[in-house]
Design a protein around this motif. Sequence first.
Motif, PDB file in Angstrom:
ATOM      1  N   ASP A  85       0.640  -1.258   0.040  1.00 39.32           N
ATOM      2  CA  ASP A  85       0.067  -0.061  -0.017  1.00 39.32           C
ATOM      3  C   ASP A  85       0.975   1.191  -0.099  1.00 39.32           C
ATOM      4  O   ASP A  85       0.505   2.228  -0.775  1.00 39.32           O
ATOM      5  N   ILE A  86       1.981   1.381   0.811  1.00 38.15           N
ATOM      6  CA  ILE A  86       2.646   2.387   1.052  1.00 38.15           C
ATOM      7  C   ILE A  86       3.518   2.663  -0.491  1.00 38.15           C
ATOM      8  O   ILE A  86       3.757   3.761  -0.767  1.00 38.15           O
ATOM      9  N   ALA A  87       4.165   1.614  -0.885  1.00 43.07           N
ATOM     10  CA  ALA A  87       4.487   1.612  -2.436  1.00 43.07           C
ATOM     11  C   ALA A  87       3.724   2.277  -3.467  1.00 43.07           C
ATOM     12  O   ALA A  87       4.054   3.121  -4.271  1.00 43.07           O
ATOM     13  N   ALA A  88       2.369   1.709  -3.306  1.00 43.94           N
ATOM     14  CA  ALA A  88       1.408   2.093  -4.386  1.00 43.94           C
ATOM     15  C   ALA A  88       1.212   3.913  -4.298  1.00 43.94           C
ATOM     16  O   ALA A  88       1.106   4.422  -5.230  1.00 43.94           O
ATOM     17  N   VAL A  89       1.219   4.204  -3.009  1.00 37.76           N
ATOM     18  CA  VAL A  89       0.810   5.692  -2.903  1.00 37.76           C
ATOM     19  C   VAL A  89       2.043   6.448  -3.190  1.00 37.76           C
ATOM     20  O   VAL A  89       2.037   7.419  -3.881  1.00 37.76           O
ATOM     21  N   PHE A  90       3.342   5.961  -2.888  1.00 41.10           N
ATOM     22  CA  PHE A  90       4.652   6.750  -3.265  1.00 41.10           C
ATOM     23  C   PHE A  90       4.536   6.896  -4.923  1.00 41.10           C
ATOM     24  O   PHE A  90       4.900   7.753  -5.365  1.00 41.10           O
ATOM     25  N   ALA A  91       4.234   5.742  -5.528  1.00 43.94           N
ATOM     26  CA  ALA A  91       4.147   5.509  -7.080  1.00 43.94           C
ATOM     27  C   ALA A  91       3.140   6.424  -7.339  1.00 43.94           C
ATOM     28  O   ALA A  91       3.285   7.374  -8.468  1.00 43.94           O
ATOM     29  N   ASP A  92       2.146   6.702  -6.944  1.00 38.46           N
ATOM     30  CA  ASP A  92       1.001   7.669  -7.274  1.00 38.46           C
ATOM     31  C   ASP A  92       1.549   9.327  -7.083  1.00 38.46           C
ATOM     32  O   ASP A  92       1.267   9.995  -8.102  1.00 38.46           O
ATOM     33  N   LEU A  93       2.543   9.357  -6.340  1.00 38.51           N
ATOM     34  CA  LEU A  93       3.011  10.685  -6.035  1.00 38.51           C
ATOM     35  C   LEU A  93       4.104  10.871  -7.096  1.00 38.51           C
ATOM     36  O   LEU A  93       4.311  11.960  -7.489  1.00 38.51           O
ATOM     37  N   TRP A  94       5.139   9.898  -7.637  1.00 43.79           N
ATOM     38  CA  TRP A  94       6.099   9.978  -8.396  1.00 43.79           C
ATOM     39  C   TRP A  94       5.708  10.051  -9.760  1.00 43.79           C
ATOM     40  O   TRP A  94       6.194  11.330 -10.603  1.00 43.79           O
ATOM     41  N   GLU A  95       4.657   9.713 -10.234  1.00 41.37           N
ATOM     42  CA  GLU A  95       4.149   9.593 -11.608  1.00 41.37           C
ATOM     43  C   GLU A  95       3.830  10.876 -12.264  1.00 41.37           C
ATOM     44  O   GLU A  95       4.314  11.070 -13.340  1.00 41.37           O
ATOM     45  N   PRO A  96       3.181  11.692 -11.514  1.00 44.51           N
ATOM     46  CA  PRO A  96       2.871  13.024 -11.965  1.00 44.51           C
ATOM     47  C   PRO A  96       3.991  13.985 -11.933  1.00 44.51           C
ATOM     48  O   PRO A  96       4.214  14.985 -12.876  1.00 44.51           O
ATOM     49  N   ALA A  97       5.352  13.607 -11.518  1.00 51.24           N
ATOM     50  CA  ALA A  97       6.594  14.364 -11.718  1.00 51.24           C
ATOM     51  C   ALA A  97       7.477  13.913 -12.754  1.00 51.24           C
ATOM     52  O   ALA A  97       8.666  14.410 -12.789  1.00 51.24           O
ATOM     53  N   GLY A  98       6.783  12.911 -13.527  1.00 49.16           N
ATOM     54  CA  GLY A  98       7.716  12.738 -14.864  1.00 49.16           C
ATOM     55  C   GLY A  98       7.563  11.100 -15.265  1.00 49.16           C
ATOM     56  O   GLY A  98       8.301  10.581 -16.121  1.00 49.16           O
ATOM     57  N   GLY A  99       6.438  10.619 -14.985  1.00 47.07           N
ATOM     58  CA  GLY A  99       6.197   9.240 -15.561  1.00 47.07           C
ATOM     59  C   GLY A  99       6.870   8.146 -14.984  1.00 47.07           C
ATOM     60  O   GLY A  99       7.531   8.470 -13.866  1.00 47.07           O
ATOM     61  N   ALA A 100       6.947   7.219 -15.664  1.00 46.54           N
ATOM     62  CA  ALA A 100       8.065   6.049 -15.235  1.00 46.54           C
ATOM     63  C   ALA A 100       9.525   6.564 -15.296  1.00 46.54           C
ATOM     64  O   ALA A 100       9.825   6.980 -16.429  1.00 46.54           O
ATOM     65  N   GLY A 101      10.217   6.408 -14.391  1.00 49.45           N
ATOM     66  CA  GLY A 101      11.505   6.821 -14.437  1.00 49.45           C
ATOM     67  C   GLY A 101      12.358   6.404 -13.046  1.00 49.45           C
ATOM     68  O   GLY A 101      11.814   5.550 -12.186  1.00 49.45           O
ATOM     69  N   ALA A 102      13.504   7.029 -13.079  1.00 50.98           N
ATOM     70  CA  ALA A 102      14.433   6.593 -11.807  1.00 50.98           C
ATOM     71  C   ALA A 102      13.882   7.517 -10.755  1.00 50.98           C
ATOM     72  O   ALA A 102      13.462   8.760 -10.600  1.00 50.98           O
ATOM     73  N   VAL A 103      13.860   6.735  -9.451  1.00 46.07           N
ATOM     74  CA  VAL A 103      13.385   7.346  -8.218  1.00 46.07           C
ATOM     75  C   VAL A 103      14.680   6.828  -7.203  1.00 46.07           C
ATOM     76  O   VAL A 103      14.798   5.756  -7.164  1.00 46.07           O
ATOM     77  N   GLY A 104      15.155   8.046  -6.383  1.00 47.50           N
ATOM     78  CA  GLY A 104      16.196   7.720  -5.551  1.00 47.50           C
ATOM     79  C   GLY A 104      15.431   7.167  -4.227  1.00 47.50           C
ATOM     80  O   GLY A 104      14.503   8.111  -3.830  1.00 47.50           O
ATOM     81  N   CYS A 105      15.936   6.066  -3.524  1.00 41.78           N
ATOM     82  CA  CYS A 105      15.414   5.656  -2.253  1.00 41.78           C
ATOM     83  C   CYS A 105      16.599   5.747  -1.454  1.00 41.78           C
ATOM     84  O   CYS A 105      17.504   5.115  -1.595  1.00 41.78           O
ATOM     85  N   LEU A 106      16.137   6.291  -0.443  1.00 42.81           N
ATOM     86  CA  LEU A 106      17.089   6.547   0.867  1.00 42.81           C
ATOM     87  C   LEU A 106      16.493   5.687   1.881  1.00 42.81           C
ATOM     88  O   LEU A 106      15.539   6.148   2.528  1.00 42.81           O
ATOM     89  N   TRP A 107      17.077   4.652   2.569  1.00 41.80           N
ATOM     90  CA  TRP A 107      16.378   3.714   3.454  1.00 41.80           C
ATOM     91  C   TRP A 107      16.909   3.815   4.787  1.00 41.80           C
ATOM     92  O   TRP A 107      18.310   4.029   4.913  1.00 41.80           O
ATOM     93  N   ASN A 108      16.217   3.836   5.838  1.00 44.20           N
ATOM     94  CA  ASN A 108      16.892   3.703   7.029  1.00 44.20           C
ATOM     95  C   ASN A 108      17.401   2.561   7.228  1.00 44.20           C
ATOM     96  O   ASN A 108      17.167   1.224   6.515  1.00 44.20           O
TER      97      ASN A 108
END
Length: 160
Positions: A85-108
Amino acid sequence: MSGSRVKDPDATRQAVRDLADAGGAHLVLTMAGTRALPAVTAACEEAGVPCVSTTPPWQAHVHTRGAEAAHRFRWTYHFAWGLDDIAAVFADLWEPAGGAGAVGCLWNDDLQDGLLLHERYGFAPVRSARGHALVDLGACGEPADGFQAQAERMRDTAPT
């Protein structure tokens, strides 16, 4: 343990035992983090005290205890969204910023973020289904002094 700031899993487990034994607790409610949650729920199972937990994704509640998704615990109950669910919400946020592309992920560098990287339960299935390339910038401890190295790595490794 409401309001408690116990972060050490052993101290957390002992606090729950004290509540159950000496305090006569009939129910434990917790919003424990991913380090304390397994200690709280395990202690409640051992003591036979009902426990209701929330906040970390359900995968943290189940998989940290060596169980599968369908497993039912006797005394502990957890409600929260899942990593998918969290991943789907993040993807919904990323896509308007440029469609499918590279997303940098910084993990704790904790349990929940290890689960976020899990191929079956984490971001991978959503990433694959939606065509995103995740650039793993590595684990980061908290508090962090800054993120310059990760920002440089993102610029250097991101697909163009």
